[in-house]
Design a protein around this motif. Structure first.
Motif, short mmCIF file in Angstrom:
data_model
loop_
_atom_site.label_atom_id
_atom_site.label_comp_id
_atom_site.label_asym_id
_atom_site.label_seq_id
_atom_site.Cartn_x
_atom_site.Cartn_y
_atom_site.Cartn_z
N ASN A 35 -3.66 -3.58 -10.39
CA ASN A 35 -3.23 -3.40 -9.01
C ASN A 35 -4.41 -2.95 -8.15
O ASN A 35 -5.52 -2.77 -8.65
CB ASN A 35 -2.07 -2.38 -8.94
CG ASN A 35 -2.44 -1.07 -9.64
OD1 ASN A 35 -3.53 -0.54 -9.45
ND2 ASN A 35 -1.55 -0.56 -10.46
N ASN A 36 -4.16 -2.75 -6.88
CA ASN A 36 -5.23 -2.37 -5.95
C ASN A 36 -5.73 -0.95 -6.18
O ASN A 36 -6.89 -0.66 -5.92
CB ASN A 36 -4.74 -2.54 -4.51
CG ASN A 36 -4.49 -3.99 -4.17
OD1 ASN A 36 -5.16 -4.87 -4.67
ND2 ASN A 36 -3.51 -4.23 -3.32
N SER A 53 -7.37 2.19 -2.02
CA SER A 53 -6.54 1.06 -2.45
C SER A 53 -6.01 0.30 -1.23
O SER A 53 -5.82 -0.92 -1.30
CB SER A 53 -5.39 1.54 -3.33
OG SER A 53 -4.56 2.44 -2.63
N THR A 54 -5.81 0.99 -0.13
CA THR A 54 -5.38 0.32 1.11
C THR A 54 -6.46 -0.63 1.60
O THR A 54 -6.16 -1.75 2.03
CB THR A 54 -5.03 1.36 2.20
OG1 THR A 54 -4.02 2.23 1.68
CG2 THR A 54 -4.55 0.69 3.47
N TRP A 57 -6.38 -3.64 -0.59
CA TRP A 57 -5.22 -4.45 -0.23
C TRP A 57 -5.49 -5.25 1.05
O TRP A 57 -5.21 -6.45 1.11
CB TRP A 57 -3.99 -3.56 -0.06
CG TRP A 57 -2.80 -4.28 0.47
CD1 TRP A 57 -1.95 -5.09 -0.23
CD2 TRP A 57 -2.33 -4.26 1.82
NE1 TRP A 57 -0.99 -5.58 0.61
CE2 TRP A 57 -1.18 -5.09 1.87
CE3 TRP A 57 -2.75 -3.61 2.97
CZ2 TRP A 57 -0.46 -5.29 3.04
CZ3 TRP A 57 -2.03 -3.81 4.14
CH2 TRP A 57 -0.91 -4.64 4.17
N ARG A 60 -7.95 -8.06 0.29
CA ARG A 60 -7.36 -9.13 -0.53
C ARG A 60 -6.34 -9.96 0.24
O ARG A 60 -6.13 -11.13 -0.09
CB ARG A 60 -6.71 -8.53 -1.77
CG ARG A 60 -7.73 -7.96 -2.74
CD ARG A 60 -7.07 -7.35 -3.93
NE ARG A 60 -6.75 -8.39 -4.91
CZ ARG A 60 -6.27 -8.12 -6.11
NH1 ARG A 60 -6.05 -6.87 -6.49
NH2 ARG A 60 -6.01 -9.11 -6.94
N THR A 61 -5.70 -9.37 1.22
CA THR A 61 -4.65 -10.08 1.95
C THR A 61 -5.12 -10.63 3.29
O THR A 61 -4.33 -11.22 4.01
CB THR A 61 -3.44 -9.15 2.20
OG1 THR A 61 -3.88 -8.01 2.94
CG2 THR A 61 -2.80 -8.72 0.88
#
Length: 150
Positions: A35-36, A53-54, A57, A60-61
């Protein structure tokens, strides 16, 4: 035989590039992230750069197309790519080719791709190589469609 480099390049957008790096150049001596949070922690541990991690994310998005230079440096350091890899697609083609070959060499070194397969590919006639090229590109497109559907 057309030039199909654009179909196998690591990606045009920053999100594509980050995702490609995670899938193809994750350090071999580290477990792939689930996961992130794990992705961010591994990058922070290896580079000393605090990355959340944000942030991972968002990268990646595609929600963060213009990250801070320190974030790009951390990614470049962690994945062992030049920072120019994150530049404009029109300027990064030679870098894309270099890191694609780097990922391929790593897969050969780790037994994911057998060396004799590459040697056989080199020994094929241009016509036979074209058939193999088309099969690989078709398989890659089908794999992308399958992954997008999940």
């Amino acid at each position: 035989m057309g030039n199909k480099t654009e179909e196998i390049a690591p990606g045009a957008t920053l999100a594509d590039k980050v995702e490609w790096l995670i899938r193809n150049l994750w350090p071999a001596d580290d477990h792939p992230p689930r996961n992130n949070v794990e992705t961010a922690a591994a990058i922070a541990r290896a580079t000393g750069e605090d990355i959340s991690s944000t942030t991972v994310w968002k990268l990646r998005t595609g929600r963060q197309e213009n990250p801070q230079l320190k974030t790009l440096r951390a990614l470049a350091t962690f994945f062992g790519v030049p920072i120019g890899y994150f530049g404009r697609p029109s300027e990064t083609a030679p870098i894309d080719e270099d890191i694609t070959l780097k990922a391929l060499r790593r897969d050969v070194e780790h037994g994911i791709i057998r060396p004799e397969v590459l040697r056989a590919l080199v020994d094929l006639s241009p016509e036979a190589r074209w058939v193999v090229d088309e099969m690989i590109l078709s398989a890659a497109a089908a794999d992308r469609r399958r992954q997008a559907a999940t």
